[in-house]
Design a protein around this motif. Structure first.
Motif, mmCIF file in Angstrom:
data_model
loop_
_atom_site.group_PDB
_atom_site.id
_atom_site.type_symbol
_atom_site.label_atom_id
_atom_site.label_comp_id
_atom_site.label_asym_id
_atom_site.label_seq_id
_atom_site.Cartn_x
_atom_site.Cartn_y
_atom_site.Cartn_z
ATOM 1 N N ALA A 235 -0.456 -14.212 -82.074
ATOM 2 C CA ALA A 235 0.809 -14.389 -82.781
ATOM 3 C C ALA A 235 1.936 -14.507 -81.777
ATOM 4 O O ALA A 235 1.851 -14.013 -80.648
ATOM 5 N N GLY A 236 3.027 -15.175 -82.218
ATOM 6 C CA GLY A 236 4.224 -15.259 -81.397
ATOM 7 C C GLY A 236 4.091 -16.235 -80.250
ATOM 8 O O GLY A 236 3.182 -17.073 -80.191
ATOM 9 N N SER A 237 5.041 -16.126 -79.325
ATOM 10 C CA SER A 237 5.050 -16.997 -78.160
ATOM 11 C C SER A 237 5.684 -16.245 -76.996
ATOM 12 O O SER A 237 6.248 -15.161 -77.169
ATOM 13 N N GLY A 238 5.580 -16.821 -75.815
ATOM 14 C CA GLY A 238 6.175 -16.179 -74.653
ATOM 15 C C GLY A 238 5.911 -16.957 -73.394
ATOM 16 O O GLY A 238 5.262 -18.011 -73.403
ATOM 17 N N LYS A 239 6.439 -16.416 -72.307
ATOM 18 C CA LYS A 239 6.205 -16.964 -70.984
ATOM 19 C C LYS A 239 5.748 -15.836 -70.077
ATOM 20 O O LYS A 239 6.168 -14.679 -70.249
ATOM 21 N N ALA A 240 4.893 -16.163 -69.111
ATOM 22 C CA ALA A 240 4.331 -15.132 -68.250
ATOM 23 C C ALA A 240 4.078 -15.702 -66.864
ATOM 24 O O ALA A 240 3.669 -16.858 -66.719
ATOM 25 N N VAL A 241 4.324 -14.881 -65.849
ATOM 26 C CA VAL A 241 4.112 -15.272 -64.460
ATOM 27 C C VAL A 241 2.694 -14.888 -64.042
ATOM 28 O O VAL A 241 2.274 -13.735 -64.208
ATOM 29 N N VAL A 242 1.964 -15.846 -63.504
ATOM 30 C CA VAL A 242 0.598 -15.595 -63.047
ATOM 31 C C VAL A 242 0.632 -14.707 -61.803
ATOM 32 O O VAL A 242 1.321 -15.019 -60.835
ATOM 33 N N TYR A 243 -0.106 -13.593 -61.828
ATOM 34 C CA TYR A 243 -0.166 -12.748 -60.639
ATOM 35 C C TYR A 243 -1.585 -12.590 -60.097
ATOM 36 O O TYR A 243 -1.777 -12.074 -58.990
ATOM 37 N N ALA A 244 -2.605 -13.014 -60.822
ATOM 38 C CA ALA A 244 -3.976 -12.945 -60.301
ATOM 39 C C ALA A 244 -4.792 -14.075 -60.914
ATOM 40 O O ALA A 244 -4.662 -14.367 -62.106
ATOM 41 N N ILE A 245 -5.622 -14.693 -60.103
ATOM 42 C CA ILE A 245 -6.482 -15.780 -60.577
ATOM 43 C C ILE A 245 -7.917 -15.518 -60.147
ATOM 44 O O ILE A 245 -8.184 -14.683 -59.276
ATOM 45 N N GLY A 246 -8.834 -16.237 -60.776
ATOM 46 C CA GLY A 246 -10.237 -16.217 -60.359
ATOM 47 C C GLY A 246 -10.845 -14.835 -60.273
ATOM 48 O O GLY A 246 -10.723 -14.008 -61.175
ATOM 49 N N ALA A 247 -11.464 -14.569 -59.138
ATOM 50 C CA ALA A 247 -12.201 -13.319 -58.953
ATOM 51 C C ALA A 247 -11.310 -12.103 -58.913
ATOM 52 O O ALA A 247 -11.793 -10.971 -59.048
ATOM 53 N N ALA A 414 0.559 -16.077 -89.751
ATOM 54 C CA ALA A 414 -0.818 -16.570 -89.628
ATOM 55 C C ALA A 414 -1.068 -17.700 -90.639
ATOM 56 O O ALA A 414 -0.317 -17.900 -91.594
ATOM 57 N N ARG A 415 -2.160 -18.393 -90.417
ATOM 58 C CA ARG A 415 -2.549 -19.487 -91.307
ATOM 59 C C ARG A 415 -4.045 -19.415 -91.560
ATOM 60 O O ARG A 415 -4.841 -19.228 -90.632
ATOM 61 N N LEU A 416 -4.432 -19.523 -92.813
ATOM 62 C CA LEU A 416 -5.838 -19.501 -93.213
ATOM 63 C C LEU A 416 -6.368 -20.927 -93.197
ATOM 64 O O LEU A 416 -5.820 -21.809 -93.855
ATOM 65 N N VAL A 417 -7.435 -21.155 -92.426
ATOM 66 C CA VAL A 417 -7.981 -22.506 -92.244
ATOM 67 C C VAL A 417 -9.311 -22.602 -92.989
ATOM 68 O O VAL A 417 -10.217 -21.796 -92.760
ATOM 69 N N PRO A 418 -9.466 -23.572 -93.897
ATOM 70 C CA PRO A 418 -10.728 -23.708 -94.641
ATOM 71 C C PRO A 418 -11.860 -24.202 -93.755
ATOM 72 O O PRO A 418 -11.630 -24.658 -92.628
ATOM 73 N N PRO A 419 -13.096 -24.121 -94.231
ATOM 74 C CA PRO A 419 -14.249 -24.535 -93.418
ATOM 75 C C PRO A 419 -14.152 -25.991 -93.000
ATOM 76 O O PRO A 419 -13.667 -26.847 -93.731
ATOM 77 N N VAL A 427 -8.974 -17.787 -89.227
ATOM 78 C CA VAL A 427 -7.546 -17.495 -89.230
ATOM 79 C C VAL A 427 -6.946 -17.934 -87.909
ATOM 80 O O VAL A 427 -7.489 -17.651 -86.839
ATOM 81 N N LEU A 428 -5.837 -18.642 -87.984
ATOM 82 C CA LEU A 428 -5.044 -18.943 -86.798
ATOM 83 C C LEU A 428 -3.881 -17.970 -86.778
ATOM 84 O O LEU A 428 -3.025 -17.990 -87.661
ATOM 85 N N ALA A 435 -5.914 -11.216 -92.928
ATOM 86 C CA ALA A 435 -6.507 -10.400 -93.985
ATOM 87 C C ALA A 435 -5.597 -10.335 -95.206
ATOM 88 O O ALA A 435 -6.064 -10.338 -96.354
ATOM 89 N N ILE A 436 -4.279 -10.263 -94.981
ATOM 90 C CA ILE A 436 -3.324 -10.244 -96.092
ATOM 91 C C ILE A 436 -3.386 -11.557 -96.868
ATOM 92 O O ILE A 436 -3.383 -11.575 -98.105
ATOM 93 N N LEU A 437 -3.454 -12.666 -96.155
ATOM 94 C CA LEU A 437 -3.530 -13.973 -96.826
ATOM 95 C C LEU A 437 -4.783 -14.064 -97.698
ATOM 96 O O LEU A 437 -4.742 -14.584 -98.818
ATOM 97 N N VAL A 438 -5.903 -13.584 -97.172
ATOM 98 C CA VAL A 438 -7.156 -13.637 -97.929
ATOM 99 C C VAL A 438 -7.058 -12.768 -99.177
ATOM 100 O O VAL A 438 -7.490 -13.173 -100.268
#
Length: 943
Positions: A235-247, A414-419, A427-428, A435-438
């Motif tokens: 849910a929501g949105s944001g921005k984030a600075v990468v501080y670790a990659i890979g291993a 959220a959004r309920l997506v059919p088969p 659910v997206l 669960a509330i939508l259902v």
């Protein structure tokens, strides 16, 4: 900027060699405690992101955002490993010595050359069969690569770009939105209702809100301002600075734990290794003794050696490795039909000897789909049926819930997506909102239509401090604010309550009723959300203004429901004497509620220990905890905790199976005696680290696999009794001839190989295909003190071998004595000798046909289960007798095996001895049935 950021090859070599994947100064404050501006400074970034040139330089320095490739043995190394089996080494040595004997002979005996190649052929055949079975059934790699999303969105030079996730570098500014997979470990610097699901990493099923402000958490994993590779934005949105990659990411840490965890030998591997050492030592010892004895009687060196070699070959069960591999493969195919894919053959038996199952909760016992099960409104309880995201089910008295559910639906993103295609309902967005939508759909509402009829004109996103979310909507009756969130927080902001379509002041008695209803749901392990509304005039300017003077509508209780088949599977495990321990990253109350629903917990007060509690325990305290009777739940545990618990159980002598579906389960899955992962919803790392994958994600498949595994072990003991009884029948005539002074062997090494591979392997495989007996799951696991070569098994094959030996020796010496030729005058080309050794070989083959029928049951009469109820066994026995007839009658095979043709009387005598063997075994079983069954001496387990 630190100077090493602009370095090229030298810095790249250093960064990759040391595992560094971040420019952050290790002496600086932890990333979670930095302010937003300090985050950009620490990682050399900016609110506009990195420049293209700087990103390219860092990619060269720190390498791609990828996890290390798993360590894999090459195909040829895996094939070569098949020749390290002790039986193989003994046979290779025997073949080499036989080649040497052929070279030293003058004149050379071509029979020794044939024997040398035959022995070597047996070794190669066993290796090919073993390698083919392992290579087709086993994938041993532990890779997390597929968990990394293929693309990600970043800001570079102020522009929003979509790049391959491998191109991400430390300092990049990642853009996150609902539905995204987090591409690396990042520090959040901007959050708008941002919430992530950490279940693949921590095992906790609930989504967790993220913030951009600094926190005082001790580690990044515990902080609310960091997100991690492989998790999902719900849910929501944001921005984030990468501080670790890979291993260097948290996933990388789990990768190293998984990759470094030693491969555990299964109980059957250990048992077969012990058996191989003992049999090999016995074969070499007796062979050496016979060699010395023959030399003392004046036999030539080469002749004495060939005789001793025949003794050794008679004792080594050459067909056992191939028989064992193919029999286990039969178990693999049977399990596949029960939706359990086994990747390592020996894991089949290991599961059958399991004494403890350490199970995860989310996705293993539960469906990983939040579901509303109870609603409290108007002072009344409303039950909701149906599970998962499919809107199939009912809501009791749904007419009185229209306003509550409508308001809750409006306050969701959220959004309920059919088969679609192979995918079912999904659910997206946030799973609790899904669960509330259902639930609303089950009550007859249409969430999309409700949102369209009341468009949103304002919102105050969920904040983990407020623990609330509110939205403002334009309706025909005027603007309406809808709020949902933690009951305690929302209730404190309510002045009124809606009861029976009328508003009442929320005074102490009514407030107490709401609190009591919330406590009831919490005690049932439900996650509870409260819903409230109020009409608004002018749109409120702040969340504090908006979320005040509210009217309370009711409570919505939801949980991640257990799979319907789990309860019966748990009961079956308890009947089978298997202890179940829950290991989960979730909250203790939630874990206990699920454990009670599926029957893992039935005690009023089970032992519940958190990860922090495990940290406070030393090895002795942990051992005491695991040794205590009663039911045990381990909650809020990390991958390290799971590995520690598994290792401690193994140190206590338990055979441990671990189930799981997330990346956080992978180290424990690999360290366990048998790792069981989920095939449909499990992560790639869990599937790769496990020995068995449940294709249908059903815990019940574990029970079926345990039953099949137990039957595999019992069937292995059956064909061991079958194989070793005829080894005795091969050895005794050779020893009898030596002590009687007969100068030649009654059975040549080539004949022994023909029996072991041509006449015995197929019946042994047919014995390995015997179905499980009806009471298989009503017995406790076998004791760790019980050996594959138990006293009962040894007594049985000694008895059968003795009866066979009597018949074999009788036909050999009867043929020799009937000729009237002195022992010293016999030569290998003498027709009487050739017929005598043919009778010896045929006597073993025919008696083994009846022996195969005899060993199908331990106590029951074979006539009770049906003499011909295993048609594969009958066909295999007939094939062996047909091969023996060919060796007796076909001229080419007569030359190879030095045999002669048998007549009808000979065959009648041999069949008579076979019937006597079956009668003797039936008499033994009758005597055993008269005595009471022995008590189980294995350790009892507490369900």
């Amino acid at each position: 900027m630190p100077s090493r950021l602009t370095a090229r090859a030298p810095a790249a070599r250093t960064a990759r060699a040391t595992g560094i994947a971040s420019p952050h100064d290790a002496s600086a404050p932890p990333v979670q405690r930095l302010r937003t501006d300090e985050v950009f400074t620490a990682f050399g970034g900016s609110p506009r992101g990195l420049s293209a040139g700087e990103a390219g330089a860092r990619l060269e320095t720190y390498g791609p955002n990828e996890l290390p490739r798993p360590r894999r043995k090459g195909v040829w190394r895996r094939f070569a490993a098949q020749f390290t089996d002790l039986f193989a080494l003994v046979l290779i040595a025997a073949s080499a010595l036989t080649f040497l004997a052929y070279a030293l002979q003058d004149p050379r005996d071509v029979g020794n050359l044939q024997l040398a190649f035959a022995i070597l052929g047996v070794v190669v055949l066993n290796a090919v069969i073993g390698f083919a079975q392992e290579y087709s059934a086993e994938r041993t790699a532990q890779t997390l690569q597929a968990m990394v999303p293929h693309t990600c969105r970043v800001l570079r030079d102020g522009e929003r770009l979509e790049l391959p996730s491998a191109a991400l570098v430390p300092g990049d500014l990642a853009v996150l939105e609902a539905g995204d997979a987090v591409p690396a470990d990042c520090r959040v610097v901007e959050a708008h209702g941002l919430s992530v699901n950490n279940a693949p990493l921590t095992g906790e099923s609930s989504s967790v809100g993220r913030v951009g402000e600094p926190t005082a958490a001790d580690t990044a994993l515990d902080s609310r301002n960091c997100v991690f590779m492989g998790t999902t934005v719900v849910a929501g949105s944001g921005k984030a600075v990468v501080y670790a990659i890979g291993a260097s990411t948290e996933f990388g840490r789990i990768f190293r734990l998984t990759d470094e965890a030693p491969l555990q030998k299964t109980p059957l591997q250990r048992e077969v290794a012990v058996m191989a050492r003992r049999v090999a030592a016995l074969a070499v010892g007796i062979g050496a003794g016979m060699f010395a004895l023959r030399l003392q009687t004046g036999q030539p060196l080469v002749s004495a050696f060939v005789f001793a070699l025949g003794v050794m070959v008679a004792l080594v069960p050459e067909g056992l490795p191939a028989t064992l591999s193919v029999s286990l493969a039969i178990g693999v195919r049977r399990m596949a039909r029960r939706q359990a894919l086994v990747k390592k053959l020996l894991a089949v038996e290991a599961l059958g000897s399991t004494t403890v199952v350490c199970t995860d909760k989310t996705g293993t016992l539960t469906q990983a789909e939040m579901t509303v099960t109870r609603i409290w409104s108007d002072g009344t309880w409303h039950e909701v049926s149906g599970v998962g995201y499919a809107p199939a089910g009912d809501v009791s008295d749904a007419e009185g819930l229209g306003e509550l559910l409508r308001s809750a639906v409006l306050c969701t993103d959220a959004r309920l997506v059919p088969p679609a295609g192979a995918e079912g309902w999904r659910v997206l967005g946030d799973t609790t909102e899904g669960a509330i939508l259902v639930a609303a759909a089950k009550a007859g509402l249409h969430p999309a239509a409700e949102k369209e009829a009341a468009p949103r004109i304002g919102e105050f996103p969920f904040d983990p401090v407020r623990k609330l979310m509110s939205t403002v909507h334009r309706t025909p009756a005027g603007d309406l604010l809808c709020a949902k969130g933690a009951p305690q927080e929302l209730l404190a902001r309510c002045r009124r309550i809606r009861l029976h379509s009328a508003e009442h002041e929320l005074e102490a008695p009514l407030r107490d009723d709401v609190i009591a209803a919330n406590d009831t749901m919490a005690a049932q392990g439900l996650r509870v959300l409260a819903v409230a509304v109020r009409p608004v005039g002018e749109p409120p300017a702040t969340a504090e203004e908006a979320e005040s003077d509210l009217t309370f509508l009711g409570l919505v209780g939801m949980l991640d429901p257990p799979r319907p088949e789990v309860a019966e599977a748990v009961r079956a495990c308890h009947r089978a004497g298997i202890r179940i321990v829950m290991l989960t990253g979730d909250h203790p109350l939630t874990a206990e509620a699920i454990a009670r629903r599926v029957g893992i917990v039935t005690d009023p007060a089970p032992t519940v220990v958190t990860g922090a509690g495990l940290d406070a325990m030393d090895a002795a305290a942990l051992d005491e905890l695991l040794a205590a009777p009663g039911q045990l739940l381990l909650c809020r545990v990390s991958p390290e905790h799971k590995m520690r618990v598994v290792a401690a159980l193994q140190a206590r002598g338990e055979v441990v199976a671990v189930t799981g579906d997330g990346a956080n389960d992978a180290p424990a899955l690999k360290h366990a005696d048998i790792g069981v992962s989920m095939g449909a919803t499990g992560t790639d790392v869990a599937r790769e680290a496990s020995e068995m994958v449940l294709l249908d994600d059903s815990f019940a498949s574990i029970t079926a696999a345990v039953e099949l595994g137990r039957s595999v072990y019992r069937n292995i003991r059956k064909f061991l009794a079958y194989l070793f009884s005829h080894n005795i029948a091969e050895l005794v005539p050779i020893l009898a001839a030596a002590f009687a002074g007969f100068p030649l062997v009654p059975l040549t090494a080539v004949q022994i190989l023909a029996i072991d591979l041509g006449s015995d392997v197929l019946p042994a495989l047919a014995l390995g295909a015997e179905p499980p007996e009806p009471d298989t799951m009503d017995r406790p696991p076998r004791s760790r003190r019980e050996r594959l070569f138990s006293g009962e098994l040894v007594r049985r094959f000694l008895f059968l071998g003795a009866v066979q030996s009597i018949g074999v020796c009788t036909v050999f010496f009867w043929q020799v004595h009937a000729s009237g030729i002195p022992y010293a005058d016999f030569t290998s080309d003498d027709p009487v000798y050739r017929k005598a050794i043919t009778l010896t070989q045929a006597a073993i083959v025919v008696s083994q046909f009846f022996n195969a029928l005899a060993v199908r049951t331990d106590r029951q009469s074979v006539f009770t289960v049906g003499l011909f109820s295993n048609p594969r066994l009958i066909a295999a026995g007939c094939f062996g007798i047909g091969l023996m007839a060919a060796i007796s009658y076909v001229p080419l095979l007569q030359d190879v095996f030095n045999t002669a043709a048998l007549n009808a009387v000979d065959w009648a005598v041999l069949v008579g001895f076979g019937v006597l063997l079956l009668a003797a075994e039936e008499a033994r079983k009758w005597w055993v049935r008269r005595r009471p069954a022995p008590a189980v001496t294995g350790k009892e387990t507490t369900p």
